[in-house]
Design a protein around this motif. Structure first.
Motif, PDB file in Angstrom:
ATOM      1  N   LYS A  13     -22.344 120.037  81.502  1.00 53.99           N
ATOM      2  CA  LYS A  13     -22.452 118.928  80.959  1.00 53.99           C
ATOM      3  C   LYS A  13     -21.706 118.202  80.111  1.00 53.99           C
ATOM      4  CE  LYS A  13     -26.262 118.138  77.390  1.00 53.99           C
ATOM      5  NZ  LYS A  13     -27.088 118.331  76.819  1.00 53.99           N
ATOM      6  N   ILE A  14     -21.352 116.922  81.181  1.00 51.84           N
ATOM      7  CA  ILE A  14     -20.305 115.746  81.044  1.00 51.84           C
ATOM      8  C   ILE A  14     -21.200 114.631  80.208  1.00 51.84           C
ATOM      9  CG2 ILE A  14     -18.512 114.602  81.860  1.00 51.84           C
ATOM     10  CD1 ILE A  14     -19.079 116.074  84.916  1.00 51.84           C
ATOM     11  N   GLU A  15     -20.990 115.055  78.623  1.00 45.39           N
ATOM     12  CA  GLU A  15     -21.586 113.791  78.356  1.00 45.39           C
ATOM     13  C   GLU A  15     -20.817 112.585  77.656  1.00 45.39           C
ATOM     14  OE1 GLU A  15     -22.820 115.167  74.201  1.00 45.39           O
ATOM     15  OE2 GLU A  15     -23.670 116.884  75.091  1.00 45.39           O
ATOM     16  N   LYS A  16     -20.823 111.539  77.639  1.00 47.66           N
ATOM     17  CA  LYS A  16     -20.369 110.141  78.000  1.00 47.66           C
ATOM     18  C   LYS A  16     -19.797 109.490  78.816  1.00 47.66           C
ATOM     19  CE  LYS A  16     -20.068 110.193  72.283  1.00 47.66           C
ATOM     20  NZ  LYS A  16     -18.859 110.242  71.295  1.00 47.66           N
ATOM     21  N   PHE A  17     -20.679 109.738  80.276  1.00 53.09           N
ATOM     22  CA  PHE A  17     -19.519 109.760  81.451  1.00 53.09           C
ATOM     23  C   PHE A  17     -19.355 108.526  81.620  1.00 53.09           C
ATOM     24  CE2 PHE A  17     -20.258 109.168  85.714  1.00 53.09           C
ATOM     25  CZ  PHE A  17     -19.425 110.811  86.283  1.00 53.09           C
ATOM     26  N   GLN A  83     -31.888 114.809  87.134  1.00 49.25           N
ATOM     27  CA  GLN A  83     -32.674 115.729  85.334  1.00 49.25           C
ATOM     28  C   GLN A  83     -33.734 114.557  85.024  1.00 49.25           C
ATOM     29  OE1 GLN A  83     -29.337 115.309  82.145  1.00 49.25           O
ATOM     30  NE2 GLN A  83     -28.876 114.263  83.614  1.00 49.25           N
ATOM     31  N   VAL A  84     -34.687 113.360  85.982  1.00 52.33           N
ATOM     32  CA  VAL A  84     -35.340 113.024  85.947  1.00 52.33           C
ATOM     33  C   VAL A  84     -36.682 113.954  87.253  1.00 52.33           C
ATOM     34  CG1 VAL A  84     -37.053 110.724  86.008  1.00 52.33           C
ATOM     35  CG2 VAL A  84     -34.638 111.197  84.622  1.00 52.33           C
ATOM     36  N   ASN A  85     -36.471 113.569  87.828  1.00 55.39           N
ATOM     37  CA  ASN A  85     -37.285 113.981  89.360  1.00 55.39           C
ATOM     38  C   ASN A  85     -36.169 115.048  90.314  1.00 55.39           C
ATOM     39  OD1 ASN A  85     -38.295 110.975  89.749  1.00 55.39           O
ATOM     40  ND2 ASN A  85     -35.881 110.762  90.171  1.00 55.39           N
ATOM     41  N   GLY A  86     -35.384 116.458  89.768  1.00 56.35           N
ATOM     42  CA  GLY A  86     -35.647 117.515  90.342  1.00 56.35           C
ATOM     43  C   GLY A  86     -34.801 117.264  91.382  1.00 56.35           C
ATOM     44  N   LYS A  87     -34.869 116.171  91.870  1.00 56.20           N
ATOM     45  CA  LYS A  87     -33.946 115.594  93.654  1.00 56.20           C
ATOM     46  C   LYS A  87     -32.458 115.621  93.611  1.00 56.20           C
ATOM     47  CE  LYS A  87     -37.816 113.336  95.267  1.00 56.20           C
ATOM     48  NZ  LYS A  87     -38.645 112.148  95.220  1.00 56.20           N
ATOM     49  N   HIS A  88     -32.371 116.870  93.312  1.00 59.80           N
ATOM     50  CA  HIS A  88     -30.847 116.945  92.962  1.00 59.80           C
ATOM     51  C   HIS A  88     -29.830 116.488  94.439  1.00 59.80           C
ATOM     52  CE1 HIS A  88     -32.282 119.065  89.568  1.00 59.80           C
ATOM     53  NE2 HIS A  88     -32.724 120.304  90.330  1.00 59.80           N
ATOM     54  N   SER A 119     -32.999 105.621  88.206  1.00 57.52           N
ATOM     55  CA  SER A 119     -34.085 105.943  88.876  1.00 57.52           C
ATOM     56  C   SER A 119     -33.944 107.270  89.960  1.00 57.52           C
ATOM     57  CB  SER A 119     -34.996 104.851  90.005  1.00 57.52           C
ATOM     58  OG  SER A 119     -34.014 104.714  90.725  1.00 57.52           O
ATOM     59  N   ASN A 120     -32.509 107.360  89.647  1.00 58.26           N
ATOM     60  CA  ASN A 120     -32.025 108.855  90.725  1.00 58.26           C
ATOM     61  C   ASN A 120     -32.416 109.848  89.381  1.00 58.26           C
ATOM     62  OD1 ASN A 120     -32.832 107.734  92.825  1.00 58.26           O
ATOM     63  ND2 ASN A 120     -30.200 106.483  92.796  1.00 58.26           N
ATOM     64  N   TYR A 122     -29.775 111.199  87.772  1.00 55.91           N
ATOM     65  CA  TYR A 122     -28.349 111.359  88.058  1.00 55.91           C
ATOM     66  C   TYR A 122     -27.418 111.808  86.874  1.00 55.91           C
ATOM     67  CZ  TYR A 122     -29.290 112.123  92.405  1.00 55.91           C
ATOM     68  OH  TYR A 122     -30.244 112.146  94.096  1.00 55.91           O
ATOM     69  N   LEU A 123     -28.013 110.169  85.816  1.00 52.72           N
ATOM     70  CA  LEU A 123     -27.206 110.425  84.150  1.00 52.72           C
ATOM     71  C   LEU A 123     -28.482 109.496  83.498  1.00 52.72           C
ATOM     72  CD1 LEU A 123     -24.337 107.401  85.353  1.00 52.72           C
ATOM     73  CD2 LEU A 123     -24.231 109.969  84.554  1.00 52.72           C
ATOM     74  N   VAL A 124     -28.741 110.631  82.709  1.00 48.35           N
ATOM     75  CA  VAL A 124     -29.309 110.746  81.602  1.00 48.35           C
ATOM     76  C   VAL A 124     -28.664 110.694  80.293  1.00 48.35           C
ATOM     77  CG1 VAL A 124     -31.416 111.522  80.442  1.00 48.35           C
ATOM     78  CG2 VAL A 124     -31.070 111.430  82.808  1.00 48.35           C
ATOM     79  N   LYS A 125     -29.314 109.228  79.575  1.00 42.11           N
ATOM     80  CA  LYS A 125     -28.572 108.940  78.306  1.00 42.11           C
ATOM     81  C   LYS A 125     -26.818 109.442  78.719  1.00 42.11           C
ATOM     82  CE  LYS A 125     -32.867 110.030  75.637  1.00 42.11           C
ATOM     83  NZ  LYS A 125     -33.167 111.361  74.443  1.00 42.11           N
ATOM     84  N   ASP A 126     -26.619 108.879  79.182  1.00 38.25           N
ATOM     85  CA  ASP A 126     -25.513 108.722  79.704  1.00 38.25           C
ATOM     86  C   ASP A 126     -24.712 110.023  79.569  1.00 38.25           C
ATOM     87  OD1 ASP A 126     -22.930 107.567  80.240  1.00 38.25           O
ATOM     88  OD2 ASP A 126     -21.788 107.141  78.501  1.00 38.25           O
ATOM     89  N   VAL A 127     -25.487 111.171  80.478  1.00 41.59           N
ATOM     90  CA  VAL A 127     -25.131 113.041  81.034  1.00 41.59           C
ATOM     91  C   VAL A 127     -25.060 112.537  81.945  1.00 41.59           C
ATOM     92  CG1 VAL A 127     -25.559 115.191  80.156  1.00 41.59           C
ATOM     93  CG2 VAL A 127     -25.871 113.460  78.111  1.00 41.59           C
ATOM     94  N   CYS A 128     -23.955 113.638  82.739  1.00 39.29           N
ATOM     95  CA  CYS A 128     -24.145 114.189  83.990  1.00 39.29           C
ATOM     96  C   CYS A 128     -24.247 115.570  83.868  1.00 39.29           C
ATOM     97  CB  CYS A 128     -22.601 112.934  85.047  1.00 39.29           C
ATOM     98  SG  CYS A 128     -22.811 113.822  86.839  1.00 39.29           S
ATOM     99  N   ILE A 129     -24.657 116.246  84.706  1.00 38.33           N
ATOM    100  CA  ILE A 129     -24.978 117.779  84.355  1.00 38.33           C
ATOM    101  C   ILE A 129     -24.541 118.481  86.251  1.00 38.33           C
ATOM    102  CG2 ILE A 129     -26.138 119.778  84.774  1.00 38.33           C
ATOM    103  CD1 ILE A 129     -28.221 118.236  82.886  1.00 38.33           C
TER     104      ILE A 129
END
Length: 146
Positions: A13-17, A83-88, A119-120, A122-129
């Motif tokens: 979990k990469i925070e402050k991406f 993290q939103v749509n599950g389309k990794h 909308s993709n 991949y970055l939610v609240k500046d977090v990339c997993i």
């Protein structure tokens, strides 16, 4: 070849991406099958993909875990989590990691336009997993020998 598949999942979990300033970053080291691994990411791309794509690689972090003349046969999957749509976005590979091949991955894993498009997911609240799934199939005695 020694047999007995071993599976391992690693979540990074990469925070402050958006604040990442170094050219590349590495996950913490994790162990699978007695070998040490890590995931390497170039947030703004590596080499010819600089400024175009996120680059993502799996690395055999400590070659001392391999006995001389040995390699590890690995089926792996790297994923950037939606993290939103599950389309990794995920890619799979099969590689013999050894003293001459210690990293494997893609310079063009995910376009930067797709990465930053909210909308993709991949970055939610500046977090990339980023996830790595490894299945270590076995080790070989001598590379290139049957």
């Amino acid at each position: 070849m020694t047999a007995g598949a071993i599976s391992c999942n690693h979540i990074w979990k990469i925070e402050k991406f958006s604040e990442l300033v170094k050219e590349f970053h590495s996950s913490e080291v994790f162990t699978a099958g007695g070998h040490k691994w890590r995931v390497n990411i170039w947030p703004k791309g590596n080499r010819e993909e600089k400024g175009k794509s996120l680059s993502l690689f799996l690395e055999l972090n400590d070659l001392t875990t391999l006995l001389p003349g040995r390699g590890v046969y690995v089926e792996a999957q790297l994923r950037v989590v939606d993290q939103v749509n599950g389309k990794h976005v995920e890619r799979k590979f099969i590689v013999w990691f050894n003293d001459s091949i210690k990293t494997w991955g893609w310079r063009s894993f995910l376009s930067l336009n797709s990465l930053i498009n909210q909308s993709n997911g991949y970055l939610v609240k500046d977090v990339c997993i980023v996830e790595a799934h490894l299945q270590l199939i076995g080790a070989i005695e001598k590379l290139g020998q049957k």
